[in-house]
Design an enzyme around this catalytic site. Structure first.
Site, PDB file in Angstrom:
ATOM      1  CD  GLU A 415      -2.837  -1.168   2.299  1.00  0.00           C
ATOM      2  OE1 GLU A 415      -3.749  -1.551   1.642  1.00  0.00           O
ATOM      3  OE2 GLU A 415      -2.654  -0.938   3.351  1.00  0.00           O
ATOM      4  CD  GLU A 491      -3.619  -6.739   3.205  1.00  0.00           C
ATOM      5  OE1 GLU A 491      -5.214  -6.587   3.191  1.00  0.00           O
ATOM      6  OE2 GLU A 491      -2.976  -6.809   3.168  1.00  0.00           O
TER       7      GLU A 491
END
Length: 980
Positions: A415, A491
């Protein structure tokens, strides 16, 4: 002397460079014949509020720190009573003003005095720090060694000439905030300190400076290739392979390959003139071929978890025993892969992965997620001034971990948006280690990576990706490149609170489409910190419990393990869903089909058995002889013939299990790996009981008496059952919202809690339409509805009694245009709190919900009411048992209440109300009430994974619709407690 930075320059802790004075990074090995001195233990410690509050005089020889406090190292100082932990998910807890940090910058000065062992040989030595958060400045005997950042990465300094036989003083100044903090915005607690080992390591003349083990495996020939590069040169011996070769020389030999399922390692020794280093070598080749990720020529399927390092008492300071315990739990629950979110783990963890067998995606200590809050302005990964720091972090990860066969992929970070810095990292890694693919999720162009990775893509999108039919990108070349890549969910299945739901549906996609190669559940463990109330009651704290200015609440508790490492229902569900053996039964034809879903291993290590049960009671059992099926192979087996002597109308089930045939490194013989259950014969009807019907009659005191039940004549409510006070049963539609009901704003349609509350489902009101007594039936018609709405549910209760039984038939008709699903639909009933032992026939042993019921198997079970509660760190709906045919609640003398359901129902029993569960923020806030509350549910809404993922799948939504169901209540007299 401590010199202030010149005007216009930045202090070292705000400089964007990685640091000063450190040696080049190198491979890690845990032992050698070179001497090591562990410098952990009790250090002197002083905490200051700012970086400049104290000068550097504490590092000078002779400084008296006897009045300082004592702090253990490794540790985080906020967990030792100095300052407080703080949790944020995305947002930086300081102004986004890179590379500057607040003047309020907690700074810990650490001092450690030590003597060298009498037999310390002298000469060169290095001082190694395995991890310091977030920036450190180091002195030895008054001389500055340098500064460094990169909290979860090692750094070494040459110190040989500075050492003394006695009275050495190591001084370390650690700043909580630094420019490095902008690169470390991972979803976790902000916890400064020297949290990994500090070691002094002898470096004899001719010692190993670095080693790179290059191993490959040719699955077509069964030959392994081996070359060990070492500085300086030396020899490598591998006794089991008969090798005694110079470093740098390539060899090709027949070998057994390493894999996560069969982690074959060869013991070796590297010898140079000055040092001997034991190595463990695993032969394997990782490649992307024809759009599929393969190891040793075989497609692999990640049944993975994301793992932060965490301990509820010590933060990111897990010991060796805890690391091994984690890995044993993973292996025992069919987890085969770990993504090291979002930083390299303690290096010993990777040794254990090599030994026990897990695929590892090793992720760099890099996340800049907080820049998303400001539109990614100033993002360091797209600012060339920060590129040296990014390259330094990539090098320290790769060099440290390059010799681990378990590491099958490098990840650039997490991220961070996009930018040239990531491209520079990827290019460096490819040059240094072209044998491993590169991963990064945050760039849909996939320009720097070898796999297409996503977070929380829903089932429908994953299906499109599996068919390589995902929506195109604007750049045709990038689009074609991405479509030819293997796909994984780095994820998915966010395991926050009650959930995750939808695992089975994801797994079907992974097993159907070659391109979809599994994923990594977010995440392994809840990060609740152990805390105590004023009276000493323990509970787990989360964001906001330490007075943080900004925090993200219990979003830090989103794991498959509770903080104390107790497996959650989610882990048990995951184990069942990803089990590496598929077992399918066809009772009508008397067949069982067994399919091997392993990537590599055959089934020779498993033993198969069967059990036949009637009404949950074992009637027969035996073993199957299953061939040593290879991966993907299937075999059909014949079930034994059903006996002729069967109980009329009884329900019979087959259960087939695959267990370890022998002890392994991770579980003993008999450990269950896979199972399946299927009906041998369906139940024809409910339990048949004799007894004449009882007429309903009105009695004095405004009551209606019907068999063992006494009702309020005006409201139709049951007041007493067999002489015992009860409350209800009444129709109930509310549940204490789970974390997934709260939802995330990128799936706004799934944010159910605020919509449910706005509609008023948590405050439904009951209107009695009529209470009528006619013959053998008491009829109670009601309407339940929320204030300020014309929506409602009409409910008809029809009560009858026969013998010692009281039976209720319920019909529900919705009124109005219901656009929202219901949380639940069933009855809520309060009974005597001494009925604290529950015995039931149905699904178990653990909780289940409509989209988390794969691990629930039909049987007879017994538990105390307390055992039926699932202690989610933030209390919420929990504890339902699925497919219950009957349940008995008893006191210690055997008296109690039996409930039979038709059709089977969902059973929940609690010592507190839903309202109390809804209001509680922590487990210690739940206290037993004056009644035991039963939920006898006809239907439940699913749980999904919408705390950070998709909403509940359509097939698991509880739509308001006409429904009919019934229960029979029987008062149980005192009797010896029956055994299962």
């Amino acid at each position: 002397m401590d010199v202030a930075p010149a005007p216009g320059t930045l202090p070292y802790y705000e400089d964007v460079s990685p640091g000063t004075g450190a040696l080049p990074p190198r491979a890690w090995w845990s032992v050698s014949d070179a001497r090591r001195l562990n410098l952990g233990g009790a250090w002197r410690f002083r905490l200051s509020a700012t970086a400049e509050a104290e000068d550097a005089s504490f590092a000078r020889p002779g400084f008296d720190a006897s009045h300082w406090d004592v702090l253990p190292v490794p540790s985080h100082w906020p967990l030792q009573g100095y300052g407080r932990p703080a949790y944020t998910n995305v947002r930086y807890p300081f102004p986004v003003d890179p590379p500057h940090v607040p003047t309020e910058n907690p700074t810990g000065d650490h001092l450690r005095a030590f003597d060298l062992p009498d037999d310390w040989p002298g000469g060169a030595a290095v001082l190694r720090f395995e991890g310091v958060d977030s920036c450190a400045r180091v002195w030895l005997n008054g001389e500055e060694l340098g500064t460094f950042k990169g909290s979860r990465l090692p750094v070494e300094f040459e110190v040989g000439e500075r050492l003394r036989p006695r009275g050495n003083v190591l001084a370390v100044r650690v700043h909580q905030w630094s420019s490095g903090s902008y690169l470390e915005d991972q979803d976790m607690w902000w916890l400064p300190g020297i949290f990994r080992e500090v070691t002094l390591i002898e470096r004899p003349e001719g010692a190993v400076c670095d080693v790179f083990v290059h191993c490959g495996y040719d699955h077509a020939t069964g030959l392994g290739t081996l070359r060990v590069d070492c500085t300086p040169g030396g020899t490598l011996t591998v006794p089991e392979l008969g090798l005694d070769i110079p470093t740098g020389a390539p060899v090709i030999v027949p070998v057994e390959p390493w894999s996560a399922e069969l982690p074959r390692l060869y013991d070796a020794e590297l010898a140079t003139e000055g040092e001997r280093v034991p190595l463990r070598i695993g032969f394997r080749t990782v490649a992307v071929e024809d759009g599929v990720l393969k190891v040793n020529g075989r497609r692999i399927l990640f049944r993975g978890v994301n793992r932060h390092e965490f301990d509820p008492d010590h933060g990111r300071v897990p010991d060796q025993e805890t690391m091994r315990r984690d890995l044993l739990l993973m292996k025992q629950h069919n987890v085969n892969a770990v993504r090291t979110s979002h930083y390299p783990p303690h290096p010993a963890f990777l040794d254990l992965c090599d030994e026990l067998g897990l695929w590892v995606v090793d992720e760099c200590d890099l996340e800049t997620h907080g820049f998303e809050e400001v539109g990614w302005r100033g993002n360091p990964v797209d600012d060339e001034r920060w590129t040296p720091a990014l390259l330094d972090r990539a090098a320290r990860m790769v060099e440290r971990d390059k010799n681990h066969p378990s590491v099958v992929m490098w990840s650039l970070g997490n991220e961070c948006g996009t930018g040239s810095g990531l491209s520079a990292m990827a290019a460096w890694i490819r040059r240094r280690d072209p044998a491993r693919p590169i991963h990064y999720e945050g760039d849909l162009s996939c320009r720097d990576v070898d796999v297409y990775s996503r977070m929380y893509a829903d089932h429908a999108e994953c299906e499109l990706i599996g068919r390589r039919e995902e929506p195109p990108q604007a750049d045709p070349e990038a689009d074609a490149r991405r479509r030819n890549m293997p796909f994984l969910l780095c994820e998915y299945a966010h395991a926050m609170g009650n959930g995750p739901g939808g695992l089975s549906e994801y797994q079907r996609i992974f097993e159907t489409y070659e391109r979809c190669q599994g994923g990594f559940v977010w995440e392994w463990i809840d990060h609740g910190l152990r805390h105590r109330t004023a009276d000493g009651t323990a509970y787990f704290a989360y964001g906001g419990d330490f007075g943080e200015e900004l925090h993200d609440g219990n979003f830090v508790c989103d794991g498959l393990l509770f903080p104390d490492r107790t497996p959650s229902p989610g882990l048990l569900e995951f184990k069942k869903v990803v089990q590496p053996v598929r077992i399918e039964g066809d009772a009508e034809r008397g067949l069982v089909t067994v399919t091997n879903l392993h990537d590599v291993a055959d089934l020779s290590g498993l033993a198969f058995g069967w059990v036949r049960e009637e009404e949950g009671v074992r009637t027969d059992h035996g073993r199957f002889e299953v061939p040593a099926l290879g991966p993907g192979e299937s075999a059909r087996l014949e079930l034994p013939l059903m006996p002729r002597e069967v109980t009329a109308g009884a329900e019979a089930w087959w259960t087939v299990r695959a267990v370890l045939a022998e002890d392994t490194a991770w579980a003993p013989a008999g450990h269950e790996v896979a199972w399946a259950q299927f009906a041998a014969r369906k139940r024809q009807g409910g339990r048949v009981r004799r007894g004449a019907p009882h007429p309903a009659r009105r009695a004095e005191g405004g009551v209606v008496v019907l068999g063992p039940g006494t009702f309020d004549a005006a409201s139709g409510r049951l007041k007493y059952l067999g002489g015992s006070l009860v409350s209800g049963p009444e129709l109930d539609v509310w549940r204490a919202p789970i974390d997934n009901d709260r939802g995330m704003d990128w799936y706004p349609q799934g944010q159910l809690e605020p919509k449910w509350r706005a509609l008023g489902l948590h405050r439904m009101r009951r209107r009695v339409v009529r209470v009528s007594v006619g013959g053998d039936v008491l009829t109670v018609a009601t309407r339940i509805a929320p204030a300020a709405s014309d929506l409602g549910l009409r409910v008809l209760h029809s009560w009858t009694a026969a013998g010692d039984r009281l039976t209720l038939q319920v019909r529900v008709e919705p009124e109005g245009d219901w656009t929202l699903p219901l949380p639940r639909l069933g009855l809520r009933m309060g009974v005597c709190p001494t009925l604290d032992r529950v015995r039931w026939y149905g699904g178990g042993p653990g909780e289940a919900y409509p989209d988390t019921r794969a691990a629930s198997r039909i049987g007879r079970y017994e538990a105390g009411v307390e055992e039926l509660q699932t202690p989610y760190v933030r209390p919420q709906e929990n504890g339902a048992r699925a497919d219950v045919r009957w349940a008995e609640l008893r006191r210690t003398d055997g008296s109690g209440l039996r409930v039979d359901g038709a059709p089977p129902f969902w059973l929940t029993a609690r010592p507190w109300t839903t309202e109390a569960l809804d209001a509680a923020a922590h487990t210690h806030e739940l206290t037993r009430g004056d009644m035991l509350w039963l939920h006898l549910d006809h239907a439940l809404h699913g749980v999904g994974s919408h705390a950070c993922g998709p909403e509940v799948l359509p097939e698991f939504r509880l739509t308001a619709a006409p429904a009919a169901f019934g229960f029979t209540f029987t008062v149980l007299r005192p009797a010896p407690e029956e055994s299962l």
